[in-house]
Enzyme design. Sequence first.
Site, short mmCIF file in Angstrom:
data_model
loop_
_atom_site.label_atom_id
_atom_site.label_comp_id
_atom_site.label_asym_id
_atom_site.label_seq_id
_atom_site.Cartn_x
_atom_site.Cartn_y
_atom_site.Cartn_z
N PRO A 87 0.83 -1.42 0.03
CA PRO A 87 -0.05 0.07 -0.02
C PRO A 87 0.82 1.54 -0.01
O PRO A 87 1.75 1.42 0.90
CB PRO A 87 -0.67 -0.06 1.29
CG PRO A 87 0.12 -0.96 2.13
CD PRO A 87 0.79 -1.89 1.23
N SER A 116 -4.45 1.48 -0.65
CA SER A 116 -4.10 2.41 0.55
C SER A 116 -5.38 3.24 1.16
O SER A 116 -6.08 3.60 0.31
CB SER A 116 -2.92 3.52 0.45
OG SER A 116 -2.74 4.39 1.49
N TYR A 140 -5.70 2.96 8.06
CA TYR A 140 -4.90 3.72 9.02
C TYR A 140 -6.38 3.97 10.03
O TYR A 140 -7.37 4.45 9.41
CB TYR A 140 -4.63 4.98 8.60
CG TYR A 140 -3.23 5.15 7.90
CD1 TYR A 140 -2.08 4.69 8.64
CD2 TYR A 140 -3.04 5.24 6.64
CE1 TYR A 140 -0.88 4.44 7.98
CE2 TYR A 140 -1.81 5.14 6.11
CZ TYR A 140 -0.64 4.88 6.78
OH TYR A 140 0.61 4.70 6.25
N THR A 166 -2.63 -0.93 9.70
CA THR A 166 -1.03 -0.51 10.03
C THR A 166 -1.18 -0.20 11.44
O THR A 166 -1.87 0.68 11.67
CB THR A 166 -0.87 0.73 9.07
OG1 THR A 166 -0.86 0.36 7.71
CG2 THR A 166 0.56 1.41 9.33
N LYS A 234 0.09 -4.87 9.92
CA LYS A 234 1.21 -4.52 9.14
C LYS A 234 2.13 -3.59 9.83
O LYS A 234 1.62 -2.57 10.53
CB LYS A 234 0.84 -3.62 7.74
CG LYS A 234 1.80 -2.99 7.06
CD LYS A 234 1.55 -2.49 5.79
CE LYS A 234 2.62 -1.69 4.75
NZ LYS A 234 3.27 -0.62 5.43
N HIS A 258 7.81 0.40 7.70
CA HIS A 258 7.46 1.53 6.76
C HIS A 258 8.24 2.16 6.00
O HIS A 258 8.51 3.80 6.05
CB HIS A 258 6.73 2.42 8.07
CG HIS A 258 5.50 3.19 7.49
ND1 HIS A 258 4.21 2.91 8.12
CD2 HIS A 258 5.24 4.10 6.37
CE1 HIS A 258 3.41 3.66 7.45
NE2 HIS A 258 3.76 4.36 6.60
N ASP A 289 7.51 -6.82 3.83
CA ASP A 289 7.34 -5.49 2.83
C ASP A 289 8.60 -4.45 3.21
O ASP A 289 8.95 -4.33 4.23
CB ASP A 289 6.09 -4.87 3.57
CG ASP A 289 6.10 -3.35 2.94
OD1 ASP A 289 6.63 -3.09 1.83
OD2 ASP A 289 5.54 -2.31 3.65
N GLY A 290 9.36 -4.48 2.16
CA GLY A 290 10.67 -3.55 2.29
C GLY A 290 11.94 -3.93 1.71
O GLY A 290 12.38 -5.09 2.00
N GLY A 291 12.64 -3.12 0.89
CA GLY A 291 14.04 -3.43 0.29
C GLY A 291 14.01 -4.49 -0.87
O GLY A 291 15.09 -4.60 -1.26
N ARG A 293 14.16 -5.60 -4.51
CA ARG A 293 14.49 -5.02 -5.69
C ARG A 293 14.72 -5.97 -6.80
O ARG A 293 14.67 -5.38 -7.82
CB ARG A 293 15.65 -4.00 -5.36
CG ARG A 293 15.38 -2.96 -4.52
CD ARG A 293 14.41 -1.81 -5.13
NE ARG A 293 14.26 -0.80 -4.11
CZ ARG A 293 13.29 -0.91 -3.28
NH1 ARG A 293 12.65 -1.81 -3.04
NH2 ARG A 293 13.35 0.37 -2.41
#
Length: 363
Positions: A87, A116, A140, A166, A234, A258, A289-291, A293
């Site tokens: 999101p 989101s 949220y 979240t 999350k 985040h 979630d995150g990083g 690639r």
Amino acid sequence: MHGSTYLSQPGILSKEELMTAARGMTTWRRLESLVFRILSIAKLRCPGRKLLGRIRLRPRYLKDVSKVDMRTTIQGAEISAPICIAPTGFHRLAWPDGEMSTARAAQAASICYITSTYASCSLEDIVAAAPRGLRWFQLYVHPNRQINKQMIQKVESLGFKALVITVDVPKVGNRRNDITNQVDLMKKLLLKDLGSPEMGNVMPYFQMSPIDPSICWEDLSWFQSLTRLPIILKGILTKEDAELAVKHNVHGIIVSNHGGRQLDEVPASIDALTEVVAAVKGKVEVYLDGGIRTGNDVLKALALGAKCVFVGRPILWGLAYKGEHGVKEVLDILKNEFHTSMTLIGCRSVAEINQDLIQFSRL
């Protein structure tokens, strides 16, 4: 604003090249590179990227990999690969159709898109743009319980298949890049660039209002009483919170810091993943979630116990580059790389990916 306005640049081979291409698009110049500055945070030093780089692969050979199947399931729904869309808000800052383009690309790729709370298109328009797509909704929590109730009931009626709450934003962190660039999306850009309540935006008051800092574990039962949707948390980073999540009957956890934009000096998502996976003991699905690639990154996350990964910034680079087709290119690159990684490491299915296939570099 479609067609020739967004220049096609053949030969894009990586997510980084897409980000560079995105910078030259007309829309970005019109925004005076504001959004590019926000997205460029990803090019700064990233602990998650360093940690992923320290994980080495242990390939197994002489296995029949003539057929490699990337399919898996999340919350019982099949996806074409364990690569989904995280999101992120305000997609219309990157492309006129905003989240509608993102949803169409996700549907075409047969993967999940988490929409989101801060979507810049109405939920109805997003659903209409991709009616067959697998959609989760990220919430949220608003201080007004009635608004939360209305939103949850709305997304369930629209066919969203999970509610992602979240938990790591009881207060917005010290986002120095936003301060430096004088960015206040919720108070300025939403009204200036995305319309006003009179223009029919979906729940603009909800989009601009504060997040409830009082929410606690005991409140989860109230959310569960409102919906039959599986509830996913999350922002979990510790075994203690992972154990509490299981105790309170959530259906899944997204390990996330985040994007490094909340509390400084927390672990990178990949660093926290093993701790969370061990804590839940297989009782709930765990996602990362995150990083992420590269296809190798996806394989490493799955080897450490993630059911699938969610990708954020690269999706926005693709969206800014060429809308729906740019997002599709990002997903295609990741899926093709992941297929190659599975083939070369000797895995014929996602179920064969395990911790025996990785080691941590001693260097």
